[in-house]
Design a protein around this motif. Structure first.
Motif, PDB file in Angstrom:
ATOM      1  N   THR A 193       0.828  -1.209   0.000  1.00 54.57           N
ATOM      2  CA  THR A 193       0.000   0.000   0.000  1.00 54.57           C
ATOM      3  C   THR A 193       0.862   1.257   0.000  1.00 54.57           C
ATOM      4  OG1 THR A 193      -1.743  -1.162   1.237  1.00 54.57           O
ATOM      5  CG2 THR A 193      -1.844   1.237   1.194  1.00 54.57           C
ATOM      6  N   VAL A 194       1.890   1.278   0.810  1.00 58.47           N
ATOM      7  CA  VAL A 194       2.790   2.435   0.884  1.00 58.47           C
ATOM      8  C   VAL A 194       3.472   2.676  -0.462  1.00 58.47           C
ATOM      9  CG1 VAL A 194       4.914   3.330   1.919  1.00 58.47           C
ATOM     10  CG2 VAL A 194       3.185   2.241   3.370  1.00 58.47           C
ATOM     11  N   VAL A 195       3.972   1.607  -1.081  1.00 59.76           N
ATOM     12  CA  VAL A 195       4.641   1.738  -2.382  1.00 59.76           C
ATOM     13  C   VAL A 195       3.648   2.253  -3.428  1.00 59.76           C
ATOM     14  CG1 VAL A 195       5.824   0.507  -4.235  1.00 59.76           C
ATOM     15  CG2 VAL A 195       6.327  -0.044  -1.854  1.00 59.76           C
ATOM     16  N   ALA A 203       3.267  10.193  -9.703  1.00 60.34           N
ATOM     17  CA  ALA A 203       2.654  10.257 -11.031  1.00 60.34           C
ATOM     18  C   ALA A 203       1.757  11.480 -11.203  1.00 60.34           C
ATOM     19  CB  ALA A 203       1.856   8.992 -11.303  1.00 60.34           C
ATOM     20  N   GLY A 204       1.507  12.224 -10.109  1.00 54.56           N
ATOM     21  CA  GLY A 204       0.727  13.449 -10.257  1.00 54.56           C
ATOM     22  C   GLY A 204      -0.441  13.634  -9.310  1.00 54.56           C
ATOM     23  N   MET A 205      -0.807  12.618  -8.541  1.00 52.16           N
ATOM     24  CA  MET A 205      -1.886  12.782  -7.569  1.00 52.16           C
ATOM     25  C   MET A 205      -1.385  13.609  -6.392  1.00 52.16           C
ATOM     26  SD  MET A 205      -3.891   9.166  -7.109  1.00 52.16           S
ATOM     27  CE  MET A 205      -4.742   8.328  -8.455  1.00 52.16           C
ATOM     28  N   ASN A 206      -2.300  14.343  -5.738  1.00 48.12           N
ATOM     29  CA  ASN A 206      -1.915  14.984  -4.486  1.00 48.12           C
ATOM     30  C   ASN A 206      -1.847  13.906  -3.403  1.00 48.12           C
ATOM     31  OD1 ASN A 206      -4.551  14.672  -3.196  1.00 48.12           O
ATOM     32  ND2 ASN A 206      -5.253  16.349  -4.504  1.00 48.12           N
ATOM     33  N   ILE A 207      -1.282  14.251  -2.253  1.00 44.11           N
ATOM     34  CA  ILE A 207      -1.023  13.241  -1.225  1.00 44.11           C
ATOM     35  C   ILE A 207      -2.307  12.595  -0.721  1.00 44.11           C
ATOM     36  CG2 ILE A 207      -1.014  14.939   0.657  1.00 44.11           C
ATOM     37  CD1 ILE A 207       1.206  11.779   0.309  1.00 44.11           C
ATOM     38  N   PHE A 208      -3.392  13.392  -0.617  1.00 45.66           N
ATOM     39  CA  PHE A 208      -4.662  12.856  -0.137  1.00 45.66           C
ATOM     40  C   PHE A 208      -5.210  11.823  -1.115  1.00 45.66           C
ATOM     41  CE2 PHE A 208      -9.335  12.974  -0.018  1.00 45.66           C
ATOM     42  CZ  PHE A 208      -9.561  12.672   1.312  1.00 45.66           C
ATOM     43  N   ASP A 209      -5.281  12.181  -2.397  1.00 45.37           N
ATOM     44  CA  ASP A 209      -5.799  11.251  -3.401  1.00 45.37           C
ATOM     45  C   ASP A 209      -4.905  10.025  -3.546  1.00 45.37           C
ATOM     46  OD1 ASP A 209      -8.031  12.749  -3.991  1.00 45.37           O
ATOM     47  OD2 ASP A 209      -7.083  13.838  -5.640  1.00 45.37           O
ATOM     48  N   ALA A 210      -3.593  10.213  -3.410  1.00 44.14           N
ATOM     49  CA  ALA A 210      -2.662   9.098  -3.548  1.00 44.14           C
ATOM     50  C   ALA A 210      -2.895   8.058  -2.461  1.00 44.14           C
ATOM     51  CB  ALA A 210      -1.222   9.598  -3.494  1.00 44.14           C
ATOM     52  N   ILE A 211      -3.051   8.517  -1.223  1.00 42.46           N
ATOM     53  CA  ILE A 211      -3.290   7.588  -0.107  1.00 42.46           C
ATOM     54  C   ILE A 211      -4.643   6.907  -0.269  1.00 42.46           C
ATOM     55  CG2 ILE A 211      -3.694   7.438   2.375  1.00 42.46           C
ATOM     56  CD1 ILE A 211      -1.642   9.697   2.718  1.00 42.46           C
ATOM     57  N   THR A 216      -7.748   1.734  -1.932  1.00 42.46           N
ATOM     58  CA  THR A 216      -8.765   0.980  -2.670  1.00 42.46           C
ATOM     59  C   THR A 216      -8.200   0.218  -3.861  1.00 42.46           C
ATOM     60  OG1 THR A 216      -9.321   3.031  -3.858  1.00 42.46           O
ATOM     61  CG2 THR A 216     -10.673   2.450  -1.971  1.00 42.46           C
ATOM     62  N   THR A 217      -6.943   0.494  -4.219  1.00 50.84           N
ATOM     63  CA  THR A 217      -6.294  -0.309  -5.253  1.00 50.84           C
ATOM     64  C   THR A 217      -5.810  -1.624  -4.667  1.00 50.84           C
ATOM     65  OG1 THR A 217      -5.540   1.679  -6.426  1.00 50.84           O
ATOM     66  CG2 THR A 217      -4.451  -0.395  -6.967  1.00 50.84           C
ATOM     67  N   ILE A 218      -5.106  -1.561  -3.546  1.00 49.13           N
ATOM     68  CA  ILE A 218      -4.547  -2.768  -2.935  1.00 49.13           C
ATOM     69  C   ILE A 218      -5.645  -3.636  -2.321  1.00 49.13           C
ATOM     70  CG2 ILE A 218      -2.865  -3.655  -1.271  1.00 49.13           C
ATOM     71  CD1 ILE A 218      -1.784  -2.117  -3.761  1.00 49.13           C
TER      72      ILE A 218
END
Length: 483
Positions: A193-195, A203-211, A216-218
């Motif tokens: 999840t961290v990776v 890749a361009g997401m802000n930190i909130f969207d990235a987390i 929900t991806t993992i």
């Protein structure tokens, strides 16, 4: 069966669930735009309700029998699902009915990704984060998390682990002790999840969207912080990262553990299920891309490959992210994509569906019967990775197949009985039973237009799918309740 022991475990799980309310409350305070109070009220309510049975029976010292394990798992997912709905129901911003709140909560915890919410872009950050967090915790299973705690309370956890872990081969342990197994799974889960979050951020997401999207991806959940899902970013690099990590999450986590322990990818190369899974994803991507190009749905060959690969992997792994409204695509492609979700990911992954290993075994069993017709006196063994599969596993796979089809028919008929058209009933029941989420018809964009009765049925379908049928089916057998 020990009711007091079960009550103690349920109380513990509610205490654990109460702490899920703290992070979204902190997010709300940070962004100053969230419903903080519903999460604080939810924390206090669940903590009090959970503390009563836990401390009342804290001195209970007994081994959890396998029969009780099934009841604990089934009851826990229902109770924690209801508990997760509390802040959603209390939120004045959302103004949800109790049915809608429960549907959204269970969809999150089971990593289904079916949502009744619209205008997600405008939601407070606290609620956006909470939905993503629900899926992350549900991905590996709240029960597995509790298994790491139960031995400290002198309560055996293997019975719960067997009942909750996805897949037909549940007796395999990564480490000699179940506590260490649960911890190993969580370390791997957290690390990936961290990776993933760091990759999204770069890749361009802000930190909130990235987390949030890493959660929900993992977990192969598919919730997003935007109505247009991953399509909101219109970024091919982000889509490629999502595809890679969806595939990683769709692989058996035991394989990840062994590969990490041995520092070699030979574990994956030697695993029949992993090879078939990746081969199926490649074939599904090629078929989808070809259909998009030949029907003129996409503007170019590049766009066909881009959209086809992303959508095939997303649906095939039962994640449910979208870059385009695939339910509006022409021809048989929407139905074909929905059927991809039936297979799903590998056993022991966070994916839903029938599981690749079961499809392999069904295929081998069917071929065995054909060979027997040709050579009636021949002896044919079903093997996986060079090892003969126990007949009890084969019986379990056959029973699972029958029960899966039976439930699919029952849920489809129930939805039709509640007034849903056949397209919606057929696809929504399958999408919830496989924990995919997105469906066709009225449930294509969201489930807000589905009737309350249908939402209740689909909530039950999601729990059945998450616990892979047997855990709940066994509770419906009268012999289970005989003492």
């Amino acid at each position: 069966m020990n009711p007091r022991l079960i009550a103690k475990i349920i109380g513990l799980l509610l205490l654990v669930a109460s702490f899920m309310m703290i992070p979204p409350a902190l997010v709300g305070l940070i962004y100053q735009d969230g419903d903080v109070l519903p999460f604080l009220e939810g924390f206090a309510t669940l903590a009090i309700i959970g503390a009563i049975p836990f401390f009342m029976y804290r001195k209970i010292d007994a081994e959890l029998k396998i029969r009780s394990g099934f009841l604990v798992v089934g009851a826990s997912w229902l109770i924690v699902g209801l508990a997760g709905a509390l802040p959603l129901y209390l939120s004045e911003y959302l103004n949800l009915s109790i049915t809608d709140a429960i549907f959204e909560s269970i969809s999150g915890l089971t990593t289904t990704g079916a949502t009744i919410l619209t205008n997600i872009d405008e939601l407070p950050h606290s609620i956006k984060y909470y939905r993503q967090q629900l899926q992350w915790f549900g991905g590996m299973g709240i029960i597995v998390l509790a298994v790491a705690v139960l031995p400290m309370l002198r309560i055996g956890g293997m019975q719960i682990f067997r009942a909750e872990t996805p897949g037909p081969m549940k007796d395999q342990k990564l480490t000699p002790r179940i506590t260490e197994t649960a911890k190993a799974l969580w370390y791997i889960y957290l690390g990936i999840t961290v990776v993933c979050a760091l990759s999204y951020y770069m890749a361009g997401m802000n930190i909130f969207d990235a987390i949030c999207h890493a959660f929900t991806t993992i977990s192969i959940g598919g919730f997003s912080t935007y109505d247009n899902s991953i399509g909101h970013f219109n970024n091919s690099l982000i889509e490629m990262i999502a595809v890679i990590f969806m595939l990683i999450a769709g692989v058996n986590f035991a394989s990840h553990f062994l590969a990490w322990k041995s520092a070699s990818i030979k574990t994956y190369l030697a695993d029949t299920e992993v090879k078939v899974f990746l081969g199926f994803m490649a074939a599904a991507s090629a078929i989808t891309s070809f259909q998009l190009y030949t029907t003129g749905t996409s503007e170019s060959l590049y766009e066909s490959i881009r959209q086809g690969t992303f959508q095939a992997v997303s649906v095939g792994t039962t994640t449910g992210f979208t870059t385009e409204p695939f339910y509006l695509w022409t021809g048989a492609l929407p139905l074909l994509l929905i059927l991809f979700s039936v297979i799903g990911g590998c056993a022991g992954s966070t994916a839903g569906g029938f599981k690749v290993i079961r499809m392999i075994l069904l295929f081998k069993m069917s071929m065995r019967e054909l060979y027997r017709l040709i050579h009636p006196h021949g002896k044919y063994l079903v093997k996986i990775n060079g090892k003969t599969v126990n007949y009890r596993v084969l019986d379990s796979v056959s029973a699972f197949f029958v029960q899966f089809l039976f439930l699919w028919c029952v849920f489809t008929l129930l939805l039709a009985g509640f007034g849903e058209n056949i397209t919606t009933a057929f696809s929504a029941s399958l999408a919830c039973l496989t924990n995919l989420g997105p469906a066709l018809g009225d449930a294509g964009a969201h489930y807000a237009n589905v009737s309350d009765g249908a939402k209740t049925v689909l909530s039950i379908a999601m729990i059945f799918g998450r616990l892979e049928l047997f855990t709940l089916f066994i509770l419906l057998i009268p012999a289970y309740w005989e003492f």
